[in-house]
Motif scaffolding. Structure first.
Motif, PDB file in Angstrom:
ATOM      1  N   THR A   8       1.013  -1.002   0.091  1.00  0.00           N
ATOM      2  CA  THR A   8       0.012  -0.016   0.136  1.00  0.00           C
ATOM      3  C   THR A   8       0.795   1.087  -0.089  1.00  0.00           C
ATOM      4  O   THR A   8       0.652   2.175  -0.868  1.00  0.00           O
ATOM      5  CB  THR A   8      -0.844   0.150   1.268  1.00  0.00           C
ATOM      6  OG1 THR A   8      -1.782  -1.029   1.129  1.00  0.00           O
ATOM      7  CG2 THR A   8      -1.980   1.197   1.294  1.00  0.00           C
ATOM      8  N   ASP A  24      -8.706   0.422  -3.793  1.00  0.00           N
ATOM      9  CA  ASP A  24      -8.801  -0.745  -2.830  1.00  0.00           C
ATOM     10  C   ASP A  24      -7.440  -1.600  -3.354  1.00  0.00           C
ATOM     11  O   ASP A  24      -6.980  -1.491  -4.261  1.00  0.00           O
ATOM     12  CB  ASP A  24      -9.929  -1.628  -3.185  1.00  0.00           C
ATOM     13  CG  ASP A  24     -10.594  -2.537  -2.181  1.00  0.00           C
ATOM     14  OD1 ASP A  24      -9.767  -2.550  -1.157  1.00  0.00           O
ATOM     15  OD2 ASP A  24     -11.096  -3.525  -2.370  1.00  0.00           O
ATOM     16  N   LYS A  26      -6.523  -5.937  -2.248  1.00  0.00           N
ATOM     17  CA  LYS A  26      -6.891  -7.054  -1.680  1.00  0.00           C
ATOM     18  C   LYS A  26      -5.926  -7.999  -1.987  1.00  0.00           C
ATOM     19  O   LYS A  26      -5.521  -8.315  -3.258  1.00  0.00           O
ATOM     20  CB  LYS A  26      -8.428  -7.729  -2.271  1.00  0.00           C
ATOM     21  CG  LYS A  26      -9.436  -6.860  -2.105  1.00  0.00           C
ATOM     22  CD  LYS A  26     -10.797  -7.273  -2.605  1.00  0.00           C
ATOM     23  CE  LYS A  26     -11.794  -6.403  -2.315  1.00  0.00           C
ATOM     24  NZ  LYS A  26     -12.967  -6.679  -3.419  1.00  0.00           N
ATOM     25  N   GLU A  36      -6.955  -1.954  -7.259  1.00  0.00           N
ATOM     26  CA  GLU A  36      -7.848  -0.973  -7.863  1.00  0.00           C
ATOM     27  C   GLU A  36      -7.504   0.595  -7.733  1.00  0.00           C
ATOM     28  O   GLU A  36      -7.515   0.949  -6.695  1.00  0.00           O
ATOM     29  CB  GLU A  36      -9.273  -1.165  -7.420  1.00  0.00           C
ATOM     30  CG  GLU A  36     -10.363  -0.484  -8.265  1.00  0.00           C
ATOM     31  CD  GLU A  36     -11.827  -1.149  -7.740  1.00  0.00           C
ATOM     32  OE1 GLU A  36     -12.885  -0.318  -8.041  1.00  0.00           O
ATOM     33  OE2 GLU A  36     -11.883  -2.161  -7.152  1.00  0.00           O
ATOM     34  N   ARG A  80     -15.700   3.586  -2.988  1.00  0.00           N
ATOM     35  CA  ARG A  80     -14.800   3.067  -1.641  1.00  0.00           C
ATOM     36  C   ARG A  80     -14.254   3.956  -0.994  1.00  0.00           C
ATOM     37  O   ARG A  80     -14.188   3.991   0.137  1.00  0.00           O
ATOM     38  CB  ARG A  80     -14.085   1.896  -2.221  1.00  0.00           C
ATOM     39  CG  ARG A  80     -14.624   0.660  -2.700  1.00  0.00           C
ATOM     40  CD  ARG A  80     -13.692  -0.585  -2.710  1.00  0.00           C
ATOM     41  NE  ARG A  80     -14.584  -1.686  -3.237  1.00  0.00           N
ATOM     42  CZ  ARG A  80     -14.526  -2.017  -4.436  1.00  0.00           C
ATOM     43  NH1 ARG A  80     -14.086  -1.320  -5.302  1.00  0.00           N
ATOM     44  NH2 ARG A  80     -15.190  -2.734  -4.810  1.00  0.00           N
TER      45      ARG A  80
END
Length: 154
Positions: A8, A24, A26, A36, A80
């Protein structure tokens, strides 16, 4: 397993000053990574490919094998992050509230704690047989909704 925090941080650093933002990440137990991203303009596939290559260089598969997918937020995917709300101010959105009701309207504002839409409601005026559609501002906190997405009309 890939360190999600390190990944991240790396992605956010590489998105700085590009106009793109992280939506996002995952990471599955099987090391399947789905990233994303979005931008205030439109997301470009070439940018997704370039970001994917940077990630593969920084996190070599020789050290740890993984499957990587970098893509843009879908047009009809639920929002989101707040930047997606900001991107869509002035657009029609569909709000699915946690109370089970669905609202549609123009996204007017997106603050830190919630957002506002302009929608129409039917109001029955005294002495009239039929209700009249009246424009109303509705405010929601992000916690009050299950999803909000761009309303695609044909």
């Amino acid at each position: 397993m890939i360190n999600k925090k390190a990944l991240t941080d790396f992605i956010e650093e590489n998105l700085t000053d590009t106009g793109y933002f992280l939506v996002d990440i995952k990471v599955s137990k099987d090391n399947e990574i789905k990233i994303e991203i979005d931008s205030m303009e439109s997301a470009d596939i070439d940018f997704c490919i370039a970001l994917s290559k940077k990630i593969e260089d920084a996190f070599p598969r020789d050290n740890e094998d993984y499957e990587l997918e970098v893509g843009s937020a879908g047009l009809t995917s639920p929002f989101r992050v707040r930047k997606q709300y900001l991107k869509n101010i002035g657009n029609e959105v569909e709000v699915m509230a946690k109370n089970g009701k669905k609202y549609t309207g123009e996204l007017l504002d997106a603050a830190d704690n919630g957002f506002k839409i302009l929608t129409t409601v039917k109001v029955k005026e005294e002495g009239k047989k039929k209700p009249i559609e009246t424009p109303v501002d509705m405010e929601f906190t992000y916690d009050e909704v299950n999803s909000v997405k761009y309303l695609l009309k044909f």
